[in-house]
Scaffold this motif. Structure first.
Motif, PDB file in Angstrom:
ATOM      1  N   LEU A 287      -6.668   5.058   0.386  1.00 28.26           N
ATOM      2  CA  LEU A 287      -6.516   4.090  -0.697  1.00 28.26           C
ATOM      3  C   LEU A 287      -7.227   2.793  -0.332  1.00 28.26           C
ATOM      4  CD1 LEU A 287      -2.748   4.736  -1.276  1.00 28.26           C
ATOM      5  CD2 LEU A 287      -4.534   5.252  -2.909  1.00 28.26           C
ATOM      6  N   ARG A 288      -8.261   2.440  -1.122  1.00 26.78           N
ATOM      7  CA  ARG A 288      -8.971   1.182  -0.890  1.00 26.78           C
ATOM      8  C   ARG A 288      -8.310   0.090  -1.712  1.00 26.78           C
ATOM      9  NH1 ARG A 288     -12.574  -2.086  -3.288  1.00 26.78           N
ATOM     10  NH2 ARG A 288     -12.980  -0.648  -5.002  1.00 26.78           N
ATOM     11  N   GLU A 289      -7.975  -0.996  -1.030  1.00 25.32           N
ATOM     12  CA  GLU A 289      -7.388  -2.132  -1.728  1.00 25.32           C
ATOM     13  C   GLU A 289      -8.495  -2.844  -2.499  1.00 25.32           C
ATOM     14  OE1 GLU A 289      -4.653  -6.052  -0.782  1.00 25.32           O
ATOM     15  OE2 GLU A 289      -4.960  -4.557   0.778  1.00 25.32           O
ATOM     16  N   LYS A 290      -8.323  -2.944  -3.814  1.00 23.58           N
ATOM     17  CA  LYS A 290      -9.343  -3.561  -4.671  1.00 23.58           C
ATOM     18  C   LYS A 290      -9.563  -5.012  -4.245  1.00 23.58           C
ATOM     19  CE  LYS A 290     -10.152  -0.542  -8.042  1.00 23.58           C
ATOM     20  NZ  LYS A 290     -11.344  -0.416  -8.816  1.00 23.58           N
ATOM     21  N   GLY A 291     -10.825  -5.420  -4.195  1.00 24.89           N
ATOM     22  CA  GLY A 291     -11.170  -6.782  -3.822  1.00 24.89           C
ATOM     23  C   GLY A 291     -11.297  -6.995  -2.329  1.00 24.89           C
ATOM     24  N   THR A 292     -11.083  -5.950  -1.529  1.00 22.92           N
ATOM     25  CA  THR A 292     -11.205  -6.060  -0.070  1.00 22.92           C
ATOM     26  C   THR A 292     -11.993  -4.865   0.450  1.00 22.92           C
ATOM     27  OG1 THR A 292      -9.250  -4.757   0.525  1.00 22.92           O
ATOM     28  CG2 THR A 292      -8.881  -7.072   0.006  1.00 22.92           C
TER      29      THR A 292
ATOM     30  N   HIS B 103      -6.535   2.005   3.357  1.00 25.05           N
ATOM     31  CA  HIS B 103      -5.267   2.408   3.969  1.00 25.05           C
ATOM     32  C   HIS B 103      -5.219   3.934   3.968  1.00 25.05           C
ATOM     33  CE1 HIS B 103      -3.649  -1.713   3.735  1.00 25.05           C
ATOM     34  NE2 HIS B 103      -4.410  -1.783   2.652  1.00 25.05           N
ATOM     35  N   ILE B 104      -4.930   4.529   5.129  1.00 21.89           N
ATOM     36  CA  ILE B 104      -4.950   5.984   5.273  1.00 21.89           C
ATOM     37  C   ILE B 104      -3.525   6.485   5.492  1.00 21.89           C
ATOM     38  CG2 ILE B 104      -5.923   7.918   6.557  1.00 21.89           C
ATOM     39  CD1 ILE B 104      -8.100   5.876   7.502  1.00 21.89           C
ATOM     40  N   TYR B 105      -3.125   7.446   4.669  1.00 19.95           N
ATOM     41  CA  TYR B 105      -1.783   8.030   4.734  1.00 19.95           C
ATOM     42  C   TYR B 105      -1.884   9.547   4.730  1.00 19.95           C
ATOM     43  CZ  TYR B 105       0.263   3.524   3.395  1.00 19.95           C
ATOM     44  OH  TYR B 105       0.650   2.215   3.358  1.00 19.95           O
ATOM     45  N   ASP B 106      -0.883  10.208   5.313  1.00 16.56           N
ATOM     46  CA  ASP B 106      -0.642  11.622   5.071  1.00 16.56           C
ATOM     47  C   ASP B 106       0.439  11.660   4.003  1.00 16.56           C
ATOM     48  OD1 ASP B 106      -2.383  12.992   6.707  1.00 16.56           O
ATOM     49  OD2 ASP B 106      -1.015  13.049   8.410  1.00 16.56           O
ATOM     50  N   GLY B 107       0.201  12.410   2.931  1.00 23.96           N
ATOM     51  CA  GLY B 107       1.172  12.494   1.844  1.00 23.96           C
ATOM     52  C   GLY B 107       1.552  13.923   1.559  1.00 23.96           C
TER      53      GLY B 107
ATOM     54  N   PRO C 229       0.820  -1.212   0.000  1.00 23.17           N
ATOM     55  CA  PRO C 229       0.000   0.000   0.000  1.00 23.17           C
ATOM     56  C   PRO C 229       0.859   1.270   0.000  1.00 23.17           C
ATOM     57  CG  PRO C 229      -0.731  -1.514   1.710  1.00 23.17           C
ATOM     58  CD  PRO C 229       0.512  -2.084   1.118  1.00 23.17           C
ATOM     59  N   ARG C 230       2.000   1.250   0.678  1.00 28.27           N
ATOM     60  CA  ARG C 230       2.876   2.427   0.734  1.00 28.27           C
ATOM     61  C   ARG C 230       3.397   2.792  -0.651  1.00 28.27           C
ATOM     62  NH1 ARG C 230       8.088   4.347   1.362  1.00 28.27           N
ATOM     63  NH2 ARG C 230       8.205   6.127   2.776  1.00 28.27           N
ATOM     64  N   GLN C 231       3.730   1.785  -1.449  1.00 29.85           N
ATOM     65  CA  GLN C 231       4.224   2.053  -2.803  1.00 29.85           C
ATOM     66  C   GLN C 231       3.153   2.765  -3.632  1.00 29.85           C
ATOM     67  OE1 GLN C 231       5.179  -1.456  -5.152  1.00 29.85           O
ATOM     68  NE2 GLN C 231       7.018  -0.424  -5.923  1.00 29.85           N
TER      69      GLN C 231
END
Length: 102
Positions: free
Chosen positions: A55-60, A64-68, A28-30
């Protein structure tokens, strides 16, 4: 869903739940780093505005929540001819994981 090459797809979610773009990566980080590079760059890494990336992982149901944040930097001296003189660098910091109730 994991592809044959080990990469997974992550959909960037807006605040209203719409999925605007899809980024792929082994982790997810990538994918979050790829999304962060599209943010408006600041003058330096310390002064750049932090933006929440979901970012929602497709199929699940995992989000995933990030500060960017992103910033402009001078390209290295040994850069290839096609590379511009200013490049965008990015970084992310993980805040956690949510699960969708949908």
């Amino acid at each position: 869903m994991v592809r044959e090459d080990g990469k997974r797809n992550f959909a960037l979610r807006s605040s209203n739940g719409e999925e605007e773009s899809v980024f792929s990566g082994n982790t997810p980080r990538q994918a979050a780093l790829k999304a962060a590079r599209r943010l408006e760059p600041g003058s330096s890494g310390d002064e750049a505005d932090r933006t929440e990336l979901r970012l929602r992982e497709k199929g699940t149901d995992k989000v995933h929540i990030y500060d960017g944040w992103a910033w402009e930097e001078t390209a290295p001296d040994d850069k290839p001819d096609w590379m511009p003189n200013e490049i965008t660098e990015a970084n992310v910091s993980k805040k956690g994981i949510d699960h969708l109730d949908e």
